[in-house]
Design a protein around this motif. Sequence first.
Motif, PDB file in Angstrom:
ATOM      1  N   SER A  36      16.051   9.914  -3.085  1.00 17.66           N
ATOM      2  CA  SER A  36      15.554   9.077  -4.176  1.00 17.66           C
ATOM      3  C   SER A  36      16.549   8.970  -5.316  1.00 17.66           C
ATOM      4  O   SER A  36      17.352   9.877  -5.554  1.00 17.66           O
ATOM      5  CB  SER A  36      14.238   9.656  -4.730  1.00 17.66           C
ATOM      6  OG  SER A  36      13.192   9.562  -3.790  1.00 17.66           O
ATOM      7  N   ILE A 150       5.451   7.118  -6.977  1.00 18.07           N
ATOM      8  CA  ILE A 150       6.311   6.160  -6.282  1.00 18.07           C
ATOM      9  C   ILE A 150       7.728   6.709  -6.249  1.00 18.07           C
ATOM     10  O   ILE A 150       8.244   7.163  -7.274  1.00 18.07           O
ATOM     11  CB  ILE A 150       6.337   4.769  -6.966  1.00 18.07           C
ATOM     12  CG1 ILE A 150       4.916   4.257  -7.235  1.00 18.07           C
ATOM     13  CG2 ILE A 150       7.090   3.763  -6.096  1.00 18.07           C
ATOM     14  CD1 ILE A 150       4.482   4.358  -8.670  1.00 18.07           C
ATOM     15  N   TYR A 152      11.848   5.797  -5.095  1.00 13.90           N
ATOM     16  CA  TYR A 152      12.762   4.672  -4.898  1.00 13.90           C
ATOM     17  C   TYR A 152      14.076   5.199  -4.343  1.00 13.90           C
ATOM     18  O   TYR A 152      14.598   6.199  -4.842  1.00 13.90           O
ATOM     19  CB  TYR A 152      13.072   3.962  -6.225  1.00 13.90           C
ATOM     20  CG  TYR A 152      11.868   3.418  -6.957  1.00 13.90           C
ATOM     21  CD1 TYR A 152      11.571   2.060  -6.942  1.00 13.90           C
ATOM     22  CD2 TYR A 152      11.023   4.271  -7.666  1.00 13.90           C
ATOM     23  CE1 TYR A 152      10.477   1.558  -7.624  1.00 13.90           C
ATOM     24  CE2 TYR A 152       9.919   3.779  -8.344  1.00 13.90           C
ATOM     25  CZ  TYR A 152       9.647   2.428  -8.314  1.00 13.90           C
ATOM     26  OH  TYR A 152       8.554   1.922  -8.986  1.00 13.90           O
ATOM     27  N   ARG A 158      10.807   1.482  -1.298  1.00 13.71           N
ATOM     28  CA  ARG A 158       9.839   2.219  -2.112  1.00 13.71           C
ATOM     29  C   ARG A 158       8.792   2.881  -1.226  1.00 13.71           C
ATOM     30  O   ARG A 158       8.366   2.318  -0.216  1.00 13.71           O
ATOM     31  CB  ARG A 158       9.143   1.277  -3.087  1.00 13.71           C
ATOM     32  CG  ARG A 158      10.061   0.582  -4.091  1.00 13.71           C
ATOM     33  CD  ARG A 158       9.299  -0.506  -4.838  1.00 13.71           C
ATOM     34  NE  ARG A 158       8.828  -1.547  -3.926  1.00 13.71           N
ATOM     35  CZ  ARG A 158       7.812  -2.374  -4.188  1.00 13.71           C
ATOM     36  NH1 ARG A 158       7.145  -2.280  -5.322  1.00 13.71           N
ATOM     37  NH2 ARG A 158       7.469  -3.298  -3.301  1.00 13.71           N
ATOM     38  N   ASP A 183       7.105   0.174   1.676  1.00  9.90           N
ATOM     39  CA  ASP A 183       7.114  -1.271   1.467  1.00  9.90           C
ATOM     40  C   ASP A 183       7.904  -2.050   2.504  1.00  9.90           C
ATOM     41  O   ASP A 183       7.776  -3.270   2.586  1.00  9.90           O
ATOM     42  CB  ASP A 183       7.591  -1.626   0.056  1.00  9.90           C
ATOM     43  CG  ASP A 183       9.075  -1.375  -0.175  1.00  9.90           C
ATOM     44  OD1 ASP A 183       9.720  -0.726   0.671  1.00  9.90           O
ATOM     45  OD2 ASP A 183       9.591  -1.830  -1.211  1.00  9.90           O
ATOM     46  N   VAL A 193       2.220  -0.581  -2.389  1.00  9.07           N
ATOM     47  CA  VAL A 193       3.255  -0.058  -3.281  1.00  9.07           C
ATOM     48  C   VAL A 193       3.286  -0.851  -4.584  1.00  9.07           C
ATOM     49  O   VAL A 193       3.373  -0.285  -5.682  1.00  9.07           O
ATOM     50  CB  VAL A 193       4.637  -0.083  -2.607  1.00  9.07           C
ATOM     51  CG1 VAL A 193       5.718   0.398  -3.577  1.00  9.07           C
ATOM     52  CG2 VAL A 193       4.649   0.785  -1.350  1.00  9.07           C
ATOM     53  N   GLU A 197       2.867   0.664  -8.306  1.00  6.05           N
ATOM     54  CA  GLU A 197       3.988   0.504  -9.229  1.00  6.05           C
ATOM     55  C   GLU A 197       3.559  -0.240 -10.491  1.00  6.05           C
ATOM     56  O   GLU A 197       3.908   0.164 -11.616  1.00  6.05           O
ATOM     57  CB  GLU A 197       5.116  -0.261  -8.541  1.00  6.05           C
ATOM     58  CG  GLU A 197       6.351  -0.446  -9.409  1.00  6.05           C
ATOM     59  CD  GLU A 197       7.445  -1.200  -8.680  1.00  6.05           C
ATOM     60  OE1 GLU A 197       8.561  -0.686  -8.595  1.00  6.05           O
ATOM     61  OE2 GLU A 197       7.158  -2.313  -8.202  1.00  6.05           O
ATOM     62  N   ARG A 495      10.793  -9.361  -5.955  1.00  7.38           N
ATOM     63  CA  ARG A 495      10.965  -8.477  -4.785  1.00  7.38           C
ATOM     64  C   ARG A 495      10.982  -9.277  -3.480  1.00  7.38           C
ATOM     65  O   ARG A 495      11.703  -8.936  -2.547  1.00  7.38           O
ATOM     66  CB  ARG A 495       9.873  -7.411  -4.753  1.00  7.38           C
ATOM     67  CG  ARG A 495      10.013  -6.414  -5.885  1.00  7.38           C
ATOM     68  CD  ARG A 495       9.159  -5.184  -5.680  1.00  7.38           C
ATOM     69  NE  ARG A 495       9.368  -4.252  -6.774  1.00  7.38           N
ATOM     70  CZ  ARG A 495      10.381  -3.413  -6.860  1.00  7.38           C
ATOM     71  NH1 ARG A 495      11.276  -3.377  -5.886  1.00  7.38           N
ATOM     72  NH2 ARG A 495      10.497  -2.588  -7.889  1.00  7.38           N
TER      73      ARG A 495
END
Length: 682
Positions: A36, A150, A152, A158, A183, A193, A197, A495
């Motif tokens: 992450s 969450i 990343y 994610r 995701d 997600v 978020e 996204r």
Amino acid sequence: MASDGTTFESLDLPRVLNTSTTDFVEEFYQPLLSRSVEYKRGVGFFTTNWIKSAARGIAELANNDGTAKWITSPKLTEEDWEAIKKGEEARSDEVLRDTLQQTITNLRFDLEYDTRNAVAWMIADGLLEIKLAVPTESLSGGDFHDKFGIFYDTDGNRVAFHGSQNDSQQALRNYEAYSVDCDWLGERDAEGVDTHELRFDDLWNGRDPNVNTYTIPEGVAEDIAELRDYDNRPYDTPFDNLDDPANGEKAGPEITLRDYQREAVDSWFENDCIGLFRMATGTGKTFTALAALNEYIDQHDGPVLCVIAVPVTHLATQWAEEMEIFGLKSPRFLFGTANSDWKSDLSRVVSNIKLGIRDHDIVITTHKTLSEEYFREKVSSIDGDVILLGDEVHGLGSEEQRKGLLENYTARIGLSATPERHYDEEGTEFLLDYFGGTVYEYTLSDAIPEYLTPYEYDPIIVEMTEDELEEYREESRKLATAAGSDDVEDEIVERLAMKRAAIVKGAENKYRHLRRLLQKMNNPDHLLVYTNPKQIDTVQQILNEEGIVHHKFTYEEDEETRKELLEGFDEGRWDALVAMKCLDEGVDVPATRQAILMSNSGNPMQFIQRRGRVLRQSEGKDKATIYDMVVVPWLHPPEEIGTSEQNLLKKELDRFSEFAENAKNRHTALNVIDSIRVKYRI
């Protein structure tokens, strides 16, 4: 679960996991945190048990230069709640500090050493922020008691999780479970997600009408930071071995500016010491700005504070090294990863300037720290001369970063080859207004061949596979639907656009063209290959198979390793470097003779920076060659061409034209581009 790979996609994450069959620490937190670059967590009460749970494996995140944001709840009495409800900041801070004080005391005794030390260091280094959530009257009598998070990774993937009645050590002994959304697995997971978020971001930014969020009192953060073991930071930083910079002046040699650099400095002074230097990458923007700074200090009798803001931490050392040439006072590094006590150091620097103890001081900070409230408050307290040098100034135009662009910077220099912000007219206008516009411009065509290396440009046309084209069309349909709906958040649209762009960046046929180019070069040397996280393993495998000695140059390599790699590349110990975004801003690779651009965005800032890396002059280098891959739906398109297929090419062809315009083989390159324009009727 798999342990190899650097992104989440290498992990085999179940839809639901529970404590009966899964070791949450070893099989969930650590594998995810070790991959992450950001971790958002919201849960329960601010207690030692909660911190121990939230911090499982968090040193792994810190090793990636990652950051964490936590939202938790203070234990408030009715009297405390009424006091906070009045909204007086000083009173709220006092109540929250008193409420948390016993927990801070308990941290030293109740937490295991590793957890306490990791949390304390991350707060001290600015890698961990904590906010406190207090429900408003509509949830009167209740608490913020959600449990979710969450993760990343570097590739934008994610993972969100939600569940467990209690987030504590006891929960690990109970039968508890998390539901997990990834995701990249499908639309349903991505929506899950997105939901987690968005509600985290709403809470963090105070946008939830039923919950008030408070920044943890500064005194509480300092108390936690004091719990760290000063001799044992549990993760590496590029500046671990830097001592506090000396304050003495160094004598420098006689400085001779190039004609255009002299013109830039003079233009800045004529514009009342404010303005942007728009200069092509590789033409010495840093050197020019330091020349202006040096003369500015010499011309001022009173105390001057000089603030240099860089976008990424490793550029701080490059600025410091060039300052030695001018004999300027050694700078202080004032940002978390370089100096955990930067706040107290900044306070001393400002006091010395205000009291006239020092004639001038120079500090180097990051764009992020420049915009922090503490930094802004201290600089704002100075009535005298304060000069700001903004490196790669386009980065300071975001809504958050431009908070650091204070009016009381009496002199300002902004540096960038591309000061315009891509798709951000508001940010661009703000920067132009704040820095008083461009006072000097020196283009690529101005610099070639006297100061930059001439180059040839070879556009490589890459055709999509049938599966990629079908997927691209499907994502285009989703994007068009989302963009046309008033009910879909902008972040979701963005996204979807990124997901579609990833199809283009990862086009499979790029590998075939890479192998062909390597064979055509016949034992290449000083080759730079720009790629992305999804491509890098395959690219390295192809280089190995072609017998090319190479090394990757990514976020994973520490500062010392990067220095050794660049030196080895310059001396020919490495035939090639395989790089990702970390070479986009400020890193000098002058020995590069060929570059293959396998992964590009439509952002002019990125591809102009990458070209600049290749065109820097080096001994024995008379030209450079840039191979640029552009993806097309078909080499021979049908009569009916969809709008999405045309749009795919428009931005790419703009980049092609920009690169071709100043190339030695300009007409040959433009012929390739024009043939594509004709075929696709663009």
